[in-house]
Design a protein around this motif. Structure first.
Motif, short mmCIF file in Angstrom:
data_model
loop_
_atom_site.label_atom_id
_atom_site.label_comp_id
_atom_site.label_asym_id
_atom_site.label_seq_id
_atom_site.Cartn_x
_atom_site.Cartn_y
_atom_site.Cartn_z
N GLY A 197 0.81 -1.21 0.00
CA GLY A 197 0.00 0.00 0.00
C GLY A 197 0.84 1.26 0.00
N LEU A 198 0.22 2.35 -0.33
CA LEU A 198 0.88 3.64 -0.34
C LEU A 198 0.84 4.22 1.06
N THR A 199 1.95 4.81 1.47
CA THR A 199 2.03 5.33 2.83
C THR A 199 1.24 6.61 3.00
N SER A 200 0.89 7.26 1.90
CA SER A 200 0.04 8.44 1.95
C SER A 200 -0.90 8.39 0.76
N ALA A 201 -1.89 9.27 0.76
CA ALA A 201 -2.88 9.27 -0.32
C ALA A 201 -2.34 10.00 -1.53
N GLY A 280 -3.71 14.76 -3.02
CA GLY A 280 -4.74 15.69 -2.59
C GLY A 280 -5.81 15.78 -3.66
N SER A 281 -6.09 16.99 -4.14
CA SER A 281 -7.08 17.16 -5.20
C SER A 281 -6.43 17.37 -6.57
N ASN A 282 -5.13 17.12 -6.65
CA ASN A 282 -4.41 17.36 -7.90
C ASN A 282 -4.06 16.05 -8.60
N PHE A 283 -4.05 16.09 -9.90
CA PHE A 283 -3.60 14.95 -10.66
C PHE A 283 -2.82 15.42 -11.89
N GLY A 294 -4.55 18.77 -13.74
CA GLY A 294 -5.88 19.21 -13.36
C GLY A 294 -6.18 18.87 -11.92
N THR A 295 -7.43 18.97 -11.55
CA THR A 295 -7.87 18.66 -10.20
C THR A 295 -9.05 17.68 -10.26
N TYR A 296 -9.24 16.93 -9.18
CA TYR A 296 -10.40 16.06 -9.07
C TYR A 296 -11.05 16.27 -7.71
N THR A 297 -12.27 15.82 -7.59
CA THR A 297 -13.00 15.97 -6.33
C THR A 297 -13.02 14.66 -5.58
N GLY A 298 -13.50 14.70 -4.35
CA GLY A 298 -13.57 13.49 -3.55
C GLY A 298 -12.39 13.39 -2.61
N THR A 299 -12.38 12.34 -1.81
CA THR A 299 -11.36 12.15 -0.79
C THR A 299 -10.29 11.20 -1.28
N PRO A 300 -9.04 11.61 -1.31
CA PRO A 300 -7.98 10.70 -1.73
C PRO A 300 -7.88 9.50 -0.80
N ARG A 301 -7.46 8.36 -1.32
CA ARG A 301 -7.39 7.12 -0.56
C ARG A 301 -5.97 6.58 -0.55
N VAL A 330 4.82 11.09 -5.98
CA VAL A 330 4.30 11.77 -7.17
C VAL A 330 5.49 12.14 -8.04
N LEU A 331 5.55 11.58 -9.22
CA LEU A 331 6.66 11.90 -10.12
C LEU A 331 6.53 13.32 -10.65
N SER A 332 7.67 13.91 -10.94
CA SER A 332 7.69 15.27 -11.47
C SER A 332 7.21 15.29 -12.92
N ASP A 333 6.96 16.50 -13.44
CA ASP A 333 6.53 16.62 -14.83
C ASP A 333 7.55 16.00 -15.78
N SER A 334 8.82 16.29 -15.57
CA SER A 334 9.85 15.77 -16.46
C SER A 334 9.96 14.25 -16.35
N GLU A 335 9.78 13.72 -15.14
CA GLU A 335 9.82 12.26 -14.97
C GLU A 335 8.64 11.59 -15.68
N LEU A 336 7.48 12.20 -15.60
CA LEU A 336 6.31 11.65 -16.27
C LEU A 336 6.51 11.62 -17.78
N GLU A 337 7.02 12.72 -18.30
CA GLU A 337 7.27 12.78 -19.74
C GLU A 337 8.33 11.78 -20.17
N THR A 338 9.34 11.58 -19.30
CA THR A 338 10.43 10.67 -19.63
C THR A 338 9.94 9.22 -19.70
N ILE A 339 9.22 8.76 -18.67
CA ILE A 339 8.85 7.33 -18.64
C ILE A 339 7.77 7.00 -19.66
#
Length: 357
Positions: A197-201, A280-283, A294-301, A330-339
């Motif tokens: 599991g993830l240690t945080s949401a 949080g509310s960011n994705f 962007g952002t999403y609603t609801g409670t992160p799990r 949470v990977l950075s923007d450059s990491e996301l683009e790289t992988i």
């Protein structure tokens, strides 16, 4: 399957049946005259069980029959290899579909195909100079017959090695299913796994998947799931008409990802790389190097399971996944683009100067 290019991959496939009753024993195939030498060479599975077929100008082929459903699409395939001690370079597959015939010739020397009626044909090079060849057609009646020629044409002498024939319902050749006396069915493959599991949401999920074989069933799900609340981040790849779509949903199916559209376009019959972060509310969403935030609603799990939304198998994804990874950060923007921009992990590591040991 026996391809070089899927090492380290998850090959998740739908249920398929090989209707060729003797996929490796050509002595039990129809038609007489062709000389068969069993166990003549190492087959693609590393066993000495591939056969050598030799034909003269008057004895030219072997045949395998099965009962089909008229109007339904089937795919035939077989593994073939040149006998380099002879001048034969080309083999031929032919299908009688119950009402008419389709055929194709495959030149294994220059990897070219001459198609004569199949809906689609293919030639795939494997290890040790083996090839998998085949084609797709629609049955026009119930009595369907696959003919295999160790030469280029009717009434032409030739020599070729063969192994692993497959006659299956579907629009593409699935991985090989061995038979010996009757048809054999391979059940559907699913992926489901509990982890620490993830240690945080917050975190990142990465998918490298292939859209080949996707159908219109949009309930085939890849998900990160909270087993306590049942909430999940769900990815649903499916085919919609001629388009391939990725549905993205959160919180057990609620459309909670505005302003990002809930559907992304996927490449047709090809690989695509997707990374999705949540915090949080960011994705962030990156597909093949193109980043959206962007952002999403609801409670992160805190998600602690990978698999279908119900984990019983009915809704789990059963397509080809080349790679699936979950990051606890949470990977950075450059990491996301790289992988999501490189054709493989090895090519990414090499381009960035890393040494793989």
């Amino acid at each position: 399957d026996f391809k070089d290019n899927i090492k380290g991959s998850l090959l998740l496939e739908p249920q398929r049946t090989n209707y060729a009753p003797y996929s490796e024993d050509f002595n039990n195939w129809g038609d007489v005259g062709t000389t068969i030498t069993p166990n003549a060479i190492i087959s693609p599975n590393g066993t000495l069980n591939a056969s050598k077929l030799v034909s003269t100008a008057n004895n030219w082929r072997k045949s395998s029959s099965f009962t089909a459903s008229s109007g339904v699409t089937y795919t035939v395939s077989i593994y073939a290899k040149l006998d380099t001690s002879t001048s034969t370079t080309t083999t031929r597959l032919e299908v009688y579909n119950g009402a008419g015939s389709s055929a194709a010739t495959y030149n294994l020397s220059n990897e070219t195909i001459s198609n004569g009626g199949f809906t689609s044909v293919f030639i795939e090079r494997l290890k040790n100079d083996w090839y998998r060849i085949g084609g797709t057609y629609t049955a026009g009646g119930t009595n369907n017959i696959l003919y295999v020629y160790p030469s280029a044409a009717y009434g032409t002498a030739g020599t070729m090695y063969f192994w692993g024939a497959q006659q299956e319902l579907g629009t593409y050749a699935s991985s090989y299913i061995s038979t010996n006396g009757s048809s054999v069915t391979r059940l559907v493959d699913y992926i489901s796994n509990s982890y620490t599991g993830l240690t945080s949401a917050s975190g990142t999920i990465f998918l490298d998947l292939d859209t080949k074989g996707l159908d219109s069933n949009y309930s085939k799900i890849i998900a990160l799931r909270d087993t306590v609340t049942g909430d999940s981040i769900r990815f649903e790849p499916f085919q919609s008409g001629s388009a391939f779509i990725l549905g993205i949903f959160g919180l057990n199916g609620a459309n909670v990802l505005p302003p990002f559209p809930n559907e992304a376009t996927l490449p047709i019959n090809n690989r695509t790389k997707i990374a999705f972060t949540f915090s949080g509310s960011n994705f962030k969403f990156s597909q093949d190097g193109n980043l959206t935030t962007g952002t999403y609603t609801g409670t992160p799990r805190q998600y602690n399971q990978i698999g279908g939304a119900n984990i019983t198998g009915g809704a789990m994804h059963n397509g080809i996944i080349h790679q699936l990874m979950v990051f606890k950060e949470v990977l950075s923007d450059s990491e996301l683009e790289t992988i999501t921009s490189y054709s493989s992990f090895n090519s990414m590591a090499t381009a960035l100067g890393y040494k793989i040991i």
